[in-house]
Scaffold this motif. Structure first.
Motif, PDB file in Angstrom:
ATOM      1  N   SER A   1       0.823  -1.207   0.000  1.00 38.99           N
ATOM      2  CA  SER A   1       0.000   0.000   0.000  1.00 38.99           C
ATOM      3  C   SER A   1       0.856   1.256   0.000  1.00 38.99           C
ATOM      4  N   GLY A   2       0.309   2.326  -0.578  1.00 42.63           N
ATOM      5  CA  GLY A   2       0.928   3.643  -0.481  1.00 42.63           C
ATOM      6  C   GLY A   2       1.980   3.976  -1.509  1.00 42.63           C
ATOM      7  N   TRP A   3       2.295   3.072  -2.428  1.00 43.62           N
ATOM      8  CA  TRP A   3       3.320   3.335  -3.433  1.00 43.62           C
ATOM      9  C   TRP A   3       2.752   4.212  -4.553  1.00 43.62           C
ATOM     10  N   LYS A   4       3.538   5.217  -4.959  1.00 43.75           N
ATOM     11  CA  LYS A   4       3.127   6.111  -6.038  1.00 43.75           C
ATOM     12  C   LYS A   4       4.142   6.047  -7.179  1.00 43.75           C
ATOM     13  N   MET A   5       3.634   6.146  -8.398  1.00 43.86           N
ATOM     14  CA  MET A   5       4.501   6.063  -9.570  1.00 43.86           C
ATOM     15  C   MET A   5       5.381   7.309  -9.687  1.00 43.86           C
ATOM     16  N   GLU A   6       6.683   7.089  -9.831  1.00 39.60           N
ATOM     17  CA  GLU A   6       7.641   8.169 -10.082  1.00 39.60           C
ATOM     18  C   GLU A   6       7.937   8.295 -11.566  1.00 39.60           C
ATOM     19  N   THR A   7       8.218   7.162 -12.191  1.00 42.43           N
ATOM     20  CA  THR A   7       8.513   7.155 -13.625  1.00 42.43           C
ATOM     21  C   THR A   7       8.292   5.758 -14.177  1.00 42.43           C
ATOM     22  N   GLU A   8       7.931   5.684 -15.447  1.00 44.43           N
ATOM     23  CA  GLU A   8       7.753   4.396 -16.122  1.00 44.43           C
ATOM     24  C   GLU A   8       8.311   4.497 -17.529  1.00 44.43           C
ATOM     25  N   ALA A   9       9.238   3.598 -17.858  1.00 49.10           N
ATOM     26  CA  ALA A   9       9.877   3.599 -19.166  1.00 49.10           C
ATOM     27  C   ALA A   9       8.998   2.881 -20.183  1.00 49.10           C
ATOM     28  N   GLU A  10       9.328   3.065 -21.451  1.00 47.59           N
ATOM     29  CA  GLU A  10       8.538   2.449 -22.517  1.00 47.59           C
ATOM     30  C   GLU A  10       8.586   0.922 -22.460  1.00 47.59           C
ATOM     31  N   ASN A  11       9.688   0.368 -21.948  1.00 48.22           N
ATOM     32  CA  ASN A  11       9.813  -1.088 -21.886  1.00 48.22           C
ATOM     33  C   ASN A  11       9.126  -1.698 -20.659  1.00 48.22           C
ATOM     34  N   GLY A  12       8.458  -0.867 -19.864  1.00 53.38           N
ATOM     35  CA  GLY A  12       7.740  -1.371 -18.696  1.00 53.38           C
ATOM     36  C   GLY A  12       8.485  -1.216 -17.391  1.00 53.38           C
ATOM     37  N   ASP A  13       9.752  -0.857 -17.426  1.00 55.11           N
ATOM     38  CA  ASP A  13      10.486  -0.590 -16.184  1.00 55.11           C
ATOM     39  C   ASP A  13       9.818   0.564 -15.447  1.00 55.11           C
ATOM     40  N   LYS A  14       9.669   0.428 -14.157  1.00 57.96           N
ATOM     41  CA  LYS A  14       9.016   1.498 -13.411  1.00 57.96           C
ATOM     42  C   LYS A  14       9.658   1.703 -12.045  1.00 57.96           C
ATOM     43  N   VAL A  15       9.573   2.939 -11.591  1.00 59.71           N
ATOM     44  CA  VAL A  15      10.058   3.309 -10.270  1.00 59.71           C
ATOM     45  C   VAL A  15       8.890   3.891  -9.484  1.00 59.71           C
ATOM     46  N   LEU A  16       8.659   3.364  -8.297  1.00 62.34           N
ATOM     47  CA  LEU A  16       7.617   3.844  -7.411  1.00 62.34           C
ATOM     48  C   LEU A  16       8.258   4.381  -6.140  1.00 62.34           C
ATOM     49  N   SER A  17       7.502   5.127  -5.369  1.00 59.38           N
ATOM     50  CA  SER A  17       8.042   5.681  -4.127  1.00 59.38           C
ATOM     51  C   SER A  17       6.941   5.820  -3.094  1.00 59.38           C
ATOM     52  N   LYS A  18       7.363   5.938  -1.839  1.00 66.55           N
ATOM     53  CA  LYS A  18       6.430   6.291  -0.771  1.00 66.55           C
ATOM     54  C   LYS A  18       7.218   6.817   0.419  1.00 66.55           C
ATOM     55  N   MET A  19       6.528   7.540   1.272  1.00 67.27           N
ATOM     56  CA  MET A  19       7.137   8.116   2.456  1.00 67.27           C
ATOM     57  C   MET A  19       6.931   7.177   3.638  1.00 67.27           C
ATOM     58  N   LEU A  20       8.004   6.973   4.403  1.00 68.93           N
ATOM     59  CA  LEU A  20       7.940   6.174   5.615  1.00 68.93           C
ATOM     60  C   LEU A  20       8.301   7.067   6.803  1.00 68.93           C
ATOM     61  N   PRO A  21       7.535   7.016   7.870  1.00 64.00           N
ATOM     62  CA  PRO A  21       7.735   7.965   8.967  1.00 64.00           C
ATOM     63  C   PRO A  21       9.112   7.905   9.612  1.00 64.00           C
ATOM     64  N   ASP A  22       9.719   6.724   9.691  1.00 66.61           N
ATOM     65  CA  ASP A  22      10.993   6.607  10.387  1.00 66.61           C
ATOM     66  C   ASP A  22      12.196   6.592   9.454  1.00 66.61           C
ATOM     67  N   ILE A  23      11.947   6.639   8.147  1.00 66.40           N
ATOM     68  CA  ILE A  23      13.039   6.542   7.180  1.00 66.40           C
ATOM     69  C   ILE A  23      13.060   7.726   6.219  1.00 66.40           C
ATOM     70  N   GLY A  24      11.883   8.152   5.768  1.00 63.02           N
ATOM     71  CA  GLY A  24      11.794   9.179   4.742  1.00 63.02           C
ATOM     72  C   GLY A  24      11.306   8.565   3.447  1.00 63.02           C
ATOM     73  N   LYS A  25      11.683   9.158   2.339  1.00 60.99           N
ATOM     74  CA  LYS A  25      11.211   8.681   1.048  1.00 60.99           C
ATOM     75  C   LYS A  25      12.060   7.517   0.569  1.00 60.99           C
ATOM     76  N   VAL A  26      11.396   6.445   0.168  1.00 60.98           N
ATOM     77  CA  VAL A  26      12.072   5.279  -0.388  1.00 60.98           C
ATOM     78  C   VAL A  26      11.585   5.064  -1.812  1.00 60.98           C
ATOM     79  N   PHE A  27      12.447   4.470  -2.623  1.00 63.93           N
ATOM     80  CA  PHE A  27      12.140   4.220  -4.031  1.00 63.93           C
ATOM     81  C   PHE A  27      12.205   2.723  -4.305  1.00 63.93           C
ATOM     82  N   LYS A  28      11.374   2.289  -5.258  1.00 66.39           N
ATOM     83  CA  LYS A  28      11.325   0.864  -5.591  1.00 66.39           C
ATOM     84  C   LYS A  28      11.337   0.701  -7.115  1.00 66.39           C
ATOM     85  N   LEU A  29      12.372   0.066  -7.614  1.00 63.91           N
ATOM     86  CA  LEU A  29      12.465  -0.267  -9.037  1.00 63.91           C
ATOM     87  C   LEU A  29      11.866  -1.648  -9.263  1.00 63.91           C
TER      88      LEU A  29
END
Length: 284
Positions: free
Chosen positions: A92-120
């Motif tokens: 839950s809570g992941w938001k799209m940052e960028t998505e390439a034409e080949n389907g590669d995507k990066v999502l992100s979300k804020m975590l209270p004890d860590i800050g912003k994290v990214f997921k490829l």
């Protein structure tokens, strides 16, 4: 369960027992069940496997002949892995940052004890064990194919799963983000058909802060590689990234740099693996 299975299997190696068809059948059924249990591709399966095995390891660390500093590194590596698995397990809570034409995507979300994290999230045309061999076995060669990295040096190996490394990052185009370096503890594990490489920042006596570099911090970070459900010869590759670059850099710039770094990494890794496959084919 697994040790007991092997004992059962060993029993049928004796001549007076080998002829007992029922025992041999029982052993084969037990082994097949155990292997399926360990190599299931579902995320819930690999998350529970890692958590259970990690808790067992944590209980045994104190019994091993490691120094206090080595035990600390091992515990830090396990902590990085556990935190990463917990973050990736929450969809839950992941938001799209960028998505390439080949389907590669990066999502992100804020975590209270860590800050912003990214997921490829990408799919690569390689088996997980091949990628694990490159990213772990050839870790110090990463600077040869990833322009975002100048150099990776292994400072210390602790046991079979834990490394302490020093990474020097390259400047971004236009020197928007100047030279950064990291000292990290890394936890590399294989659980069935799933491979993990987790890490977080640490300190090491052989690598104080370097002149000309800002000592940045990362963690928890983790790469998870598991077979694609559609094709076991392909890999579902997930990279959780959490970095504090330090210094006075606008958050918008940091977000753009980190998400683009992940997209570029996937492309450079594809090129590296394709070149390795070509080299192996020519060698044959």
């Amino acid at each position: 369960m697994l040790p007991a299975t092997f004992k059962l299997c060993a029993g049928i190696s004796y001549g007076h027992v080998r002829s007992m068809t029922g025992l041999r059948k029982t052993a084969m059924v037990a082994i097949n069940h155990e292997m399926k249990r360990l190599s299931g591709p579902g995320p819930n399966r690999w998350i529970s496997q890692v958590r259970r095995r990690s808790s067992l390891l944590s209980g045994r660390i104190e019994e091993t002949p490691y120094s206090e500093a080595e035990i600390s590194y091992m515990k830090q590596g396990e902590e990085a892995l556990q935190k990463s698995i917990s973050i990736l397990g929450d969809q839950s809570g992941w938001k799209m940052e960028t998505e390439a034409e080949n389907g590669d995507k990066v999502l992100s979300k804020m975590l209270p004890d860590i800050g912003k994290v990214f997921k490829l999230e990408v799919v690569l045309d390689q088996r997980p064990d091949h990628l694990y061999g490159e990213l772990v076995g050839n870790m110090e060669k990463m600077g040869e194919w990833n322009p975002s990295v100048k150099q990776v040096t292994i400072l210390q190996r602790v046991g079979p799963d834990t490394l302490v490394t020093h990474e020097m990052a390259a400047e971004t185009p236009g020197n928007i983000v100047g030279p950064r370096d990291f000292v990290s503890v890394r936890c590399a594990k294989r659980r069935g058909s799933t491979c993990f490489l987790a890490g977080m920042s640490t300190n090491h006596p052989d690598m104080p802060e370097q002149k000309g570099f800002v000592r940045a911090e990362n963690g928890p970070t983790c790469i998870v590689m598991r077979p694609s459900a559609e094709d076991p010869n392909k890999t579902r590759f997930t990279w959780l990234l959490s970095i504090d670059l330090k210094g006075w850099i606008p958050k918008a710039v940091v977000n753009q740099v980190l998400s683009q770094t992940q997209v570029d990494f996937a492309q450079h890794l594809r090129q590296r693996m394709a070149a390795s496959d070509m080299g192996a084919a020519l060698a044959c």
